[in-house]
Scaffold this motif. Structure first.
Motif, PDB file in Angstrom:
ATOM      1  N   ALA A 118       0.979  -1.270  -0.009  1.00  0.00           N
ATOM      2  CA  ALA A 118       0.065  -0.098  -0.129  1.00  0.00           C
ATOM      3  C   ALA A 118       0.795   1.199  -0.067  1.00  0.00           C
ATOM      4  CB  ALA A 118      -0.883  -0.061   1.281  1.00  0.00           C
ATOM      5  N   LEU A 119       0.263   2.350  -0.154  1.00  0.00           N
ATOM      6  CA  LEU A 119       0.879   3.649  -0.208  1.00  0.00           C
ATOM      7  C   LEU A 119       0.453   4.836   0.684  1.00  0.00           C
ATOM      8  CD1 LEU A 119       1.369   4.061  -4.218  1.00  0.00           C
ATOM      9  CD2 LEU A 119       2.880   2.788  -2.732  1.00  0.00           C
ATOM     10  N   ILE A 120       1.256   5.548   1.074  1.00  0.00           N
ATOM     11  CA  ILE A 120       1.071   6.752   1.890  1.00  0.00           C
ATOM     12  C   ILE A 120       1.257   7.830   1.140  1.00  0.00           C
ATOM     13  CG2 ILE A 120       1.113   8.005   4.086  1.00  0.00           C
ATOM     14  CD1 ILE A 120       1.522   5.248   5.443  1.00  0.00           C
ATOM     15  N   ILE A 144      -2.593  12.152   2.959  1.00  0.00           N
ATOM     16  CA  ILE A 144      -2.002  12.928   4.047  1.00  0.00           C
ATOM     17  C   ILE A 144      -2.146  14.188   3.730  1.00  0.00           C
ATOM     18  CG2 ILE A 144      -0.567  13.428   6.011  1.00  0.00           C
ATOM     19  CD1 ILE A 144       0.307  10.714   6.144  1.00  0.00           C
ATOM     20  N   ASN A 145      -2.983  15.183   4.469  1.00  0.00           N
ATOM     21  CA  ASN A 145      -2.920  16.788   4.124  1.00  0.00           C
ATOM     22  C   ASN A 145      -3.533  17.090   2.983  1.00  0.00           C
ATOM     23  OD1 ASN A 145      -2.761  19.107   5.368  1.00  0.00           O
ATOM     24  ND2 ASN A 145      -0.919  19.518   4.238  1.00  0.00           N
ATOM     25  N   ARG A 146      -4.613  16.200   2.720  1.00  0.00           N
ATOM     26  CA  ARG A 146      -5.270  16.628   1.473  1.00  0.00           C
ATOM     27  C   ARG A 146      -6.818  15.786   1.365  1.00  0.00           C
ATOM     28  NH1 ARG A 146      -2.961  16.447  -4.794  1.00  0.00           N
ATOM     29  NH2 ARG A 146      -4.856  16.909  -6.059  1.00  0.00           N
ATOM     30  N   TYR A 147      -7.707  16.545   1.078  1.00  0.00           N
ATOM     31  CA  TYR A 147      -9.045  16.118   1.000  1.00  0.00           C
ATOM     32  C   TYR A 147      -9.673  16.033  -0.476  1.00  0.00           C
ATOM     33  CZ  TYR A 147     -13.991  15.677   2.166  1.00  0.00           C
ATOM     34  OH  TYR A 147     -15.314  15.186   1.982  1.00  0.00           O
ATOM     35  N   ASN A 154     -10.097   7.519   1.689  1.00  0.00           N
ATOM     36  CA  ASN A 154      -8.779   7.611   1.466  1.00  0.00           C
ATOM     37  C   ASN A 154      -7.993   8.592   1.957  1.00  0.00           C
ATOM     38  OD1 ASN A 154     -10.102   6.115  -0.612  1.00  0.00           O
ATOM     39  ND2 ASN A 154      -8.043   5.246  -0.654  1.00  0.00           N
ATOM     40  N   CYS A 155      -8.565   9.808   2.641  1.00  0.00           N
ATOM     41  CA  CYS A 155      -7.965  11.056   3.267  1.00  0.00           C
ATOM     42  C   CYS A 155      -7.689  11.269   4.624  1.00  0.00           C
ATOM     43  CB  CYS A 155      -8.768  12.133   2.458  1.00  0.00           C
ATOM     44  SG  CYS A 155      -8.922  12.206   0.655  1.00  0.00           S
ATOM     45  N   ILE A 156      -6.524  11.793   4.946  1.00  0.00           N
ATOM     46  CA  ILE A 156      -6.686  12.135   6.329  1.00  0.00           C
ATOM     47  C   ILE A 156      -5.939  13.480   6.364  1.00  0.00           C
ATOM     48  CG2 ILE A 156      -5.229  11.762   8.405  1.00  0.00           C
ATOM     49  CD1 ILE A 156      -5.307   8.898   8.035  1.00  0.00           C
ATOM     50  N   MET A 295      -1.035  12.514  12.474  1.00  0.00           N
ATOM     51  CA  MET A 295      -1.724  12.138  11.209  1.00  0.00           C
ATOM     52  C   MET A 295      -0.882  10.897  10.538  1.00  0.00           C
ATOM     53  SD  MET A 295      -2.587  15.963  10.470  1.00  0.00           S
ATOM     54  CE  MET A 295      -3.215  15.525   8.519  1.00  0.00           C
ATOM     55  N   GLY A 296       0.368  11.011  10.694  1.00  0.00           N
ATOM     56  CA  GLY A 296       1.116   9.882  10.166  1.00  0.00           C
ATOM     57  C   GLY A 296       0.867   8.546  10.555  1.00  0.00           C
ATOM     58  N   LYS A 297       0.792   8.606  12.135  1.00  0.00           N
ATOM     59  CA  LYS A 297       0.541   7.325  12.797  1.00  0.00           C
ATOM     60  C   LYS A 297      -0.939   7.073  12.426  1.00  0.00           C
ATOM     61  CE  LYS A 297       3.124   8.324  17.100  1.00  0.00           C
ATOM     62  NZ  LYS A 297       2.876   8.623  18.340  1.00  0.00           N
ATOM     63  N   MET A 298      -1.753   7.887  12.187  1.00  0.00           N
ATOM     64  CA  MET A 298      -3.437   7.321  11.602  1.00  0.00           C
ATOM     65  C   MET A 298      -3.203   6.770  10.289  1.00  0.00           C
ATOM     66  SD  MET A 298      -6.160   7.202  13.001  1.00  0.00           S
ATOM     67  CE  MET A 298      -6.169   8.307  14.545  1.00  0.00           C
ATOM     68  N   ALA A 299      -2.283   7.442   9.543  1.00  0.00           N
ATOM     69  CA  ALA A 299      -2.384   6.850   8.066  1.00  0.00           C
ATOM     70  C   ALA A 299      -1.702   5.373   8.163  1.00  0.00           C
ATOM     71  CB  ALA A 299      -1.306   7.869   7.168  1.00  0.00           C
ATOM     72  N   ALA A 300      -0.667   5.076   9.192  1.00  0.00           N
ATOM     73  CA  ALA A 300      -0.256   3.881   9.116  1.00  0.00           C
ATOM     74  C   ALA A 300      -1.246   2.987   9.917  1.00  0.00           C
ATOM     75  CB  ALA A 300       1.093   3.849  10.309  1.00  0.00           C
ATOM     76  N   SER A 301      -2.186   3.518  10.549  1.00  0.00           N
ATOM     77  CA  SER A 301      -3.028   2.537  11.283  1.00  0.00           C
ATOM     78  C   SER A 301      -4.376   2.332  10.244  1.00  0.00           C
ATOM     79  CB  SER A 301      -3.745   3.511  12.303  1.00  0.00           C
ATOM     80  OG  SER A 301      -3.061   3.635  13.407  1.00  0.00           O
ATOM     81  N   TRP A 302      -4.361   3.241   9.195  1.00  0.00           N
ATOM     82  CA  TRP A 302      -5.330   2.965   8.319  1.00  0.00           C
ATOM     83  C   TRP A 302      -4.806   1.857   7.314  1.00  0.00           C
ATOM     84  CZ3 TRP A 302      -5.469   2.558   2.998  1.00  0.00           C
ATOM     85  CH2 TRP A 302      -6.492   2.763   2.166  1.00  0.00           C
ATOM     86  N   ILE A 303      -3.568   1.660   7.051  1.00  0.00           N
ATOM     87  CA  ILE A 303      -2.998   0.682   6.254  1.00  0.00           C
ATOM     88  C   ILE A 303      -3.071  -0.529   7.095  1.00  0.00           C
ATOM     89  CG2 ILE A 303      -0.814   0.035   5.323  1.00  0.00           C
ATOM     90  CD1 ILE A 303      -1.802   2.208   3.800  1.00  0.00           C
TER      91      ILE A 303
END
Length: 332
Positions: A118-120, A144-147, A154-156, A295-303
């Motif tokens: 997967a990609l962040i 990350i940092n885009r809606y 797929n957005c945080i 937010m980075g941690k949350m993206a990793a949790s999403w993955i």
């Protein structure tokens, strides 16, 4: 160097069984698992990550694409991601897009070619349409940092407009009315949203935004330096300046001091991001907290939750900024 075939022969099991043991398969008895592990230890066999990937269709690696590899924001973000994934036994592959559409696309293709699970993505120049199409493919990603409304799952993102509002509102509440603004590149969504928030706060107080007190810059220290000098050269009076990030605020404060303009006695300065150095500047910088590490941690949790089916807390898709009050602002 020992091979998987030698492990299979020494343990007296099939190649498929050795593969299941290497990849943590559950359909293997403890007795058989012990035999295979003992054989690998005896032969000093180290499973190839490529072989594991082929056997399991899982590389246990996550691609990260950021705008730049330097700077406090990207460092904090990547640190949060890497720590969360490493704890879960995953590894990261990092590429930079340099806020250029071609480079960002090349970076995504590079990470996909490396068989990342997967990609962040922290991307700024690629169009919404490209990312919407990418979301339809077999390559999962989180932004990350885009809606983007069409792919909101797929957005945080950070509520940047709210952050810009908080920065200027704080100055207004302390009596400032003539407020200059040093923005990042306004084609970038976060820079544009922060400036819109600045305008929202002025409008709430019945103040018309003076375009001559806007300097569009580059999110870097030298941009803040150039910005404050250009604003002072207009000879339009202002008692405070909002900088769209802390790096530009640092440059602006230094340039002001070099010109004999005292902070905050002559000009108050407000930043945005709350980088680590903000509390060590002189004077300590008032700013808006951007919780990029979280937010980075949350993206990793999403993955971990969506790709590896790991148990994770509920995913937060929008983070709210908070004002951090320090010494760089005076009351009028």
């Amino acid at each position: 160097m020992a091979t998987i075939y030698e492990v299979s022969a020494l343990a007296g099991v099939s190649l498929a069984t050795v593969s299941r043991v290497m990849n943590g398969g559950t359909r293997v008895s403890e007795k058989t698992r012990d035999k295979v592990n003992k054989a690998m230890d005896e032969l000093n066999y180290r499973p190839s990550s490529i072989a594991r990937s082929l056997a399991s269709n899982c590389s246990n690696s996550v691609g990260i694409l950021v705008s730049e590899l330097h700077g406090p924001i990207y460092g904090a973000m990547m640190s949060g991601i890497e720590k969360q994934l490493r704890t879960a036994g995953k590894h990261v592959i990092i590429a930079a897009g340099h806020s250029d559409a071609v480079s960002e696309k090349d970076g995504i293709e590079f990470l996909i070619d490396r068989n990342c699970d997967a990609l962040i993505l922290h991307v700024e120049a690629i169009s919404d349409e490209y990312l919407i199409e990418l979301a339809k493919s077999k390559h999962p990603f989180i932004l990350i940092n885009r809606y983007i409304p069409q792919i909101s799952d797929n957005c945080i993102s950070l509520n940047n407009r709210r952050g810009g509002y908080l920065a200027t509102k704080a100055l207004l509440e302390h009596g400032h009315r003539d407020i200059a603004y040093i923005s990042g590149p306004l084609w970038k969504m976060d820079a544009s949203d922060r400036y819109l928030g600045h305008q929202d706060a002025l409008s709430e107080y019945g103040i018309t935004c003076n375009d001559k007190l806007l300097f569009e810059s580059n999110f870097q220290e030298e941009g803040g330096n150039e910005g404050i000098l250009a604003l002072l050269d207009t000879h339009i009076p202002f008692s405070a300046v909002v900088c769209a990030n802390d790096e530009m605020a640092a440059g602006a404060m230094q340039a002001a001091r070099d010109k004999g303009v005292a902070v905050p006695d002559d000009i108050s300065v407000m930043g945005f991001d709350n980088i680590l150095l903000a509390q060590y500047m002189y004077p300590k910088l008032s700013t808006v907290n951007y919780p990029v590490k979280d937010m980075g941690k949350m993206a990793a949790s999403w993955i971990l939750k969506n790709i590896y089916q790991a148990s994770q807390p509920e995913i937060a898709h929008v983070f709210e900024p908070e004002l951090v009050w320090r010494d760089s602002v005076n009351s009028l």
